[in-house]
Design a protein around this motif. Structure first.
Motif, mmCIF file in Angstrom:
data_model
loop_
_atom_site.group_PDB
_atom_site.id
_atom_site.type_symbol
_atom_site.label_atom_id
_atom_site.label_comp_id
_atom_site.label_asym_id
_atom_site.label_seq_id
_atom_site.Cartn_x
_atom_site.Cartn_y
_atom_site.Cartn_z
ATOM 1 N N THR A 85 0.811 -1.278 -0.054
ATOM 2 C CA THR A 85 -0.109 -0.185 -0.022
ATOM 3 C C THR A 85 0.798 1.108 -0.021
ATOM 4 O OG1 THR A 85 -1.904 -1.155 1.332
ATOM 5 C CG2 THR A 85 -1.836 1.147 1.350
ATOM 6 N N MET A 86 1.920 1.296 0.861
ATOM 7 C CA MET A 86 2.716 2.517 0.920
ATOM 8 C C MET A 86 3.544 2.581 -0.439
ATOM 9 S SD MET A 86 3.834 5.185 2.447
ATOM 10 C CE MET A 86 3.107 4.930 3.815
ATOM 11 N N MET A 87 4.038 1.516 -1.017
ATOM 12 C CA MET A 87 4.876 1.478 -2.526
ATOM 13 C C MET A 87 3.868 2.192 -3.337
ATOM 14 S SD MET A 87 7.687 1.016 -1.853
ATOM 15 C CE MET A 87 7.786 1.478 -0.172
ATOM 16 N N THR A 88 2.383 1.873 -3.251
ATOM 17 C CA THR A 88 1.391 2.272 -4.181
ATOM 18 C C THR A 88 1.316 3.937 -3.951
ATOM 19 O OG1 THR A 88 0.265 0.213 -4.298
ATOM 20 C CG2 THR A 88 -0.843 1.963 -5.092
ATOM 21 N N PHE A 89 1.132 4.212 -2.758
ATOM 22 C CA PHE A 89 1.081 5.720 -2.394
ATOM 23 C C PHE A 89 2.184 6.264 -2.842
ATOM 24 C CE2 PHE A 89 1.949 8.908 0.987
ATOM 25 C CZ PHE A 89 0.653 9.763 0.566
ATOM 26 N N LEU A 90 3.475 5.942 -2.611
ATOM 27 C CA LEU A 90 4.757 6.578 -3.252
ATOM 28 C C LEU A 90 4.739 6.707 -4.603
ATOM 29 C CD1 LEU A 90 7.399 5.116 -0.595
ATOM 30 C CD2 LEU A 90 6.331 7.424 -0.602
ATOM 31 N N ALA A 91 4.285 5.445 -5.394
ATOM 32 C CA ALA A 91 4.312 5.592 -7.058
ATOM 33 C C ALA A 91 3.386 6.715 -7.396
ATOM 34 C CB ALA A 91 3.868 4.164 -7.252
ATOM 35 N N GLU A 92 2.168 7.093 -6.555
ATOM 36 C CA GLU A 92 1.329 7.812 -7.304
ATOM 37 C C GLU A 92 1.973 9.241 -6.867
ATOM 38 O OE1 GLU A 92 -2.108 7.372 -4.939
ATOM 39 O OE2 GLU A 92 -2.699 5.673 -6.298
ATOM 40 N N LEU A 93 2.728 9.539 -5.938
ATOM 41 C CA LEU A 93 3.425 10.920 -5.581
ATOM 42 C C LEU A 93 4.463 11.055 -6.493
ATOM 43 C CD1 LEU A 93 3.492 11.009 -1.702
ATOM 44 C CD2 LEU A 93 2.280 12.320 -3.185
ATOM 45 N N VAL A 94 5.023 9.976 -6.889
ATOM 46 C CA VAL A 94 6.429 10.286 -7.873
ATOM 47 C C VAL A 94 5.820 10.474 -9.302
ATOM 48 C CG1 VAL A 94 8.161 8.716 -9.153
ATOM 49 C CG2 VAL A 94 8.021 8.817 -6.679
ATOM 50 N N ILE A 95 4.699 9.951 -9.805
ATOM 51 C CA ILE A 95 4.107 10.121 -10.903
ATOM 52 C C ILE A 95 3.292 11.811 -10.920
ATOM 53 C CG2 ILE A 95 1.839 9.702 -12.228
ATOM 54 C CD1 ILE A 95 2.201 6.686 -11.404
ATOM 55 N N GLY A 96 2.778 12.099 -9.634
ATOM 56 C CA GLY A 96 2.490 13.584 -9.514
ATOM 57 C C GLY A 96 3.614 14.358 -9.493
ATOM 58 N N LEU A 97 4.749 14.102 -8.950
ATOM 59 C CA LEU A 97 5.972 15.015 -9.196
ATOM 60 C C LEU A 97 6.599 14.957 -10.516
ATOM 61 C CD1 LEU A 97 8.264 16.629 -7.644
ATOM 62 C CD2 LEU A 97 9.330 14.411 -7.354
ATOM 63 N N ALA A 98 6.621 13.906 -11.313
ATOM 64 C CA ALA A 98 6.920 13.798 -12.398
ATOM 65 C C ALA A 98 6.040 14.660 -13.594
ATOM 66 C CB ALA A 98 6.850 12.480 -13.081
#
Length: 124
Positions: free
Chosen positions: A100-113
């Protein structure tokens, strides 16, 4: 007839709070005026936070980019706030919590990109 005496403690509390707050605000100002500490001059009224006079009028609007950077900062600051309790409770949450946390971090990385690609982080 309604008995309003039950609200007396609340009213008393509000009166004491108002009195103390007024005392803490106005007593130091009064003491400063009575003791002579209140002597404004050009040096005391000058800018002290940044060290130089303001470029513009203080009531001017900020650039929208300032707000974009501020919102991005808050998002990633909250991410860091979520990481600490997650790391402490990782032994309780197991692989589900990790995924779940890795999914959350992936969403944040996509948002940052996306924000980086759209130029939200560029400052002139």
């Amino acid at each position: 007839m309604v008995d309003l005496t039950q609200y007396l403690p609340i009213l008393l509390f509000l009166a004491v709070a108002l009195g103390l707050s007024a005392l803490f605000v106005f007593l130091p100002m009064g003491v400063a005026r009575l003791t002579g500490a209140h002597k404004p001059d050009a040096e005391k009224l000058s800018e002290y936070e940044c060290g130089f006079p303001a470029f513009e009028e203080p009531r001017d609007r900020f650039d929208v980019r300032f707000y974009l950077i501020a919102i991005l900062f808050i998002v990633f600051d909250l991410e860091a706030a979520f990481l600490f309790p997650w790391a402490v409770s990782l032994d309780l949450t197991g692989w589900t919590g990790w995924a779940t946390m890795m999914t959350f971090l992936a969403e944040l990385v996509i948002g940052l990109a996306y924000a980086w690609k759209m130029g939200a982080l560029d400052w002139e």
